[in-house]
Design a protein around this motif. Structure first.
Motif, PDB file in Angstrom:
ATOM      1  N   UNK A 132       0.843  -1.208   0.000  1.00 28.39           N
ATOM      2  CA  UNK A 132       0.000   0.000   0.000  1.00 28.39           C
ATOM      3  C   UNK A 132       0.873   1.251   0.000  1.00 28.39           C
ATOM      4  N   UNK A 133       1.972   1.243   0.767  1.00 26.42           N
ATOM      5  CA  UNK A 133       2.862   2.413   0.792  1.00 26.42           C
ATOM      6  C   UNK A 133       3.490   2.640  -0.582  1.00 26.42           C
ATOM      7  N   UNK A 134       3.893   1.569  -1.258  1.00 20.48           N
ATOM      8  CA  UNK A 134       4.417   1.703  -2.625  1.00 20.48           C
ATOM      9  C   UNK A 134       3.360   2.305  -3.547  1.00 20.48           C
ATOM     10  N   UNK A 135       2.126   1.859  -3.387  1.00 18.38           N
ATOM     11  CA  UNK A 135       1.038   2.388  -4.221  1.00 18.38           C
ATOM     12  C   UNK A 135       0.809   3.873  -3.939  1.00 18.38           C
ATOM     13  N   UNK A 136       0.863   4.263  -2.674  1.00 17.66           N
ATOM     14  CA  UNK A 136       0.706   5.678  -2.317  1.00 17.66           C
ATOM     15  C   UNK A 136       1.834   6.495  -2.926  1.00 17.66           C
TER      16      UNK A 136
ATOM     17  N   UNK B  95       1.613  12.634  -9.480  1.00 20.69           N
ATOM     18  CA  UNK B  95       1.042  13.965  -9.321  1.00 20.69           C
ATOM     19  C   UNK B  95      -0.430  13.972  -8.940  1.00 20.69           C
ATOM     20  N   UNK B  96      -0.950  12.842  -8.488  1.00 22.42           N
ATOM     21  CA  UNK B  96      -2.345  12.804  -8.052  1.00 22.42           C
ATOM     22  C   UNK B  96      -2.507  13.577  -6.752  1.00 22.42           C
ATOM     23  N   UNK B  97      -3.671  14.176  -6.572  1.00 27.86           N
ATOM     24  CA  UNK B  97      -3.954  14.952  -5.378  1.00 27.86           C
ATOM     25  C   UNK B  97      -4.044  14.086  -4.134  1.00 27.86           C
ATOM     26  N   UNK B  98      -3.887  14.718  -2.979  1.00 30.18           N
ATOM     27  CA  UNK B  98      -3.867  13.980  -1.714  1.00 30.18           C
ATOM     28  C   UNK B  98      -5.184  13.253  -1.457  1.00 30.18           C
ATOM     29  N   UNK B  99      -6.309  13.875  -1.799  1.00 29.50           N
ATOM     30  CA  UNK B  99      -7.605  13.228  -1.563  1.00 29.50           C
ATOM     31  C   UNK B  99      -7.783  12.018  -2.483  1.00 29.50           C
ATOM     32  N   UNK B 100      -7.322  12.138  -3.710  1.00 26.08           N
ATOM     33  CA  UNK B 100      -7.406  11.006  -4.638  1.00 26.08           C
ATOM     34  C   UNK B 100      -6.538   9.851  -4.159  1.00 26.08           C
ATOM     35  N   UNK B 101      -5.328  10.174  -3.718  1.00 31.55           N
ATOM     36  CA  UNK B 101      -4.415   9.137  -3.234  1.00 31.55           C
ATOM     37  C   UNK B 101      -5.026   8.431  -2.029  1.00 31.55           C
ATOM     38  N   UNK B 102      -5.622   9.199  -1.132  1.00 27.08           N
ATOM     39  CA  UNK B 102      -6.254   8.611   0.063  1.00 27.08           C
ATOM     40  C   UNK B 102      -7.396   7.680  -0.344  1.00 27.08           C
ATOM     41  N   UNK B 103      -8.219   8.135  -1.277  1.00 27.11           N
ATOM     42  CA  UNK B 103      -9.353   7.325  -1.728  1.00 27.11           C
ATOM     43  C   UNK B 103      -8.884   6.062  -2.429  1.00 27.11           C
TER      44      UNK B 103
ATOM     45  N   UNK C 219      -2.516   3.046  10.260  1.00 21.76           N
ATOM     46  CA  UNK C 219      -1.633   3.776  11.176  1.00 21.76           C
ATOM     47  C   UNK C 219      -0.216   3.867  10.637  1.00 21.76           C
ATOM     48  N   UNK C 220       0.226   2.857   9.907  1.00 20.39           N
ATOM     49  CA  UNK C 220       1.625   2.761   9.513  1.00 20.39           C
ATOM     50  C   UNK C 220       1.959   3.329   8.134  1.00 20.39           C
ATOM     51  N   UNK C 221       0.971   3.576   7.301  1.00 17.76           N
ATOM     52  CA  UNK C 221       1.272   4.170   5.995  1.00 17.76           C
ATOM     53  C   UNK C 221       1.319   5.692   6.118  1.00 17.76           C
ATOM     54  N   UNK C 222       2.124   6.314   5.281  1.00 25.11           N
ATOM     55  CA  UNK C 222       2.325   7.758   5.341  1.00 25.11           C
ATOM     56  C   UNK C 222       1.842   8.376   4.036  1.00 25.11           C
ATOM     57  N   UNK C 223       1.008   9.408   4.164  1.00 18.35           N
ATOM     58  CA  UNK C 223       0.502  10.131   2.990  1.00 18.35           C
ATOM     59  C   UNK C 223       0.792  11.612   3.147  1.00 18.35           C
ATOM     60  N   UNK C 224       0.926  12.278   2.026  1.00 17.17           N
ATOM     61  CA  UNK C 224       1.080  13.733   2.056  1.00 17.17           C
ATOM     62  C   UNK C 224      -0.205  14.372   2.539  1.00 17.17           C
ATOM     63  N   UNK C 225      -0.078  15.504   3.175  1.00 21.83           N
ATOM     64  CA  UNK C 225      -1.251  16.233   3.635  1.00 21.83           C
ATOM     65  C   UNK C 225      -1.778  17.111   2.512  1.00 21.83           C
ATOM     66  N   UNK C 226      -3.068  17.442   2.615  1.00 22.51           N
ATOM     67  CA  UNK C 226      -3.684  18.337   1.640  1.00 22.51           C
ATOM     68  C   UNK C 226      -3.085  19.726   1.779  1.00 22.51           C
TER      69      UNK C 226
END
Length: 169
Positions: free
Chosen positions: A68-72, A79-87, A110-117
């Protein structure tokens, strides 16, 4: 698993989500296309081949988190937006869980890291910006904008105005 049976599995997953709107179904199909592209680009395997490989792994929690982290990261690189990546990543995780891979989805989140909006700061329009908007808009829209400017109204409030609301005396 062949491509046709994989497509049927995805269709079954979409059916079981309980949403019937065509837009939602279309969105999920686009998400699955993205997941399939990711699998082919990063691992040179289809999603079904990766699912077969995951069935024999002992430490599925770590592998699922890494996947999942690789996919994120892949989506953020695209260049996908943060909301799209989260979804998209949430759909991917839910699909893996639906396929009965034994991992804790709450631990994964809890363990995956995503960029904030990135939030844009609102600011009032300058007179120059207002003039340029009025110069290039349609004639029927100019009235709306002028009413919004002069009364400090929102677009919803302007569109809700009736003839009886206007005092002519």
């Amino acid at each position: 698993m062949s491509f046709i049976s994989q497509a049927r599995t995805m269709d079954r997953f979409i059916e079981l989500r309980g949403k019937s709107s065509e837009a939602y179904r279309s969105s999920l199909k686009c998400q699955f296309i993205s997941i399939e592209k990711f699998c082919l680009e990063r691992y040179e395997k289809s999603l079904s081949e990766i699912l077969e490989d995951l069935k024999v792994v002992k430490d599925i929690q770590t592998i699922a988190e890494d996947l999942i982290q690789d996919y994120i990261n892949w989506n953020e690189e695209k260049g996908n937006g943060a909301k799209s990546v989260r979804s998209y990543s949430s759909t991917f995780a839910n699909f893996l869980k639906w396929r009965r891979l034994g991992f804790d989805i709450f631990e994964l989140k809890k363990n995956v890291v995503m960029k904030k909006d990135i939030e844009n700061e609102a600011y009032p329009l300058t007179l120059k910006e207002i003039k340029s908007l009025l110069d290039f808009c349609k004639e029927k829209d100019k009235t709306k904008y002028l009413i919004m400017l002069s009364g400090g109204l929102r677009i919803r409030e302007v569109l809700g105005i009736r003839k009886r609301d206007i005092e002519t005396d």
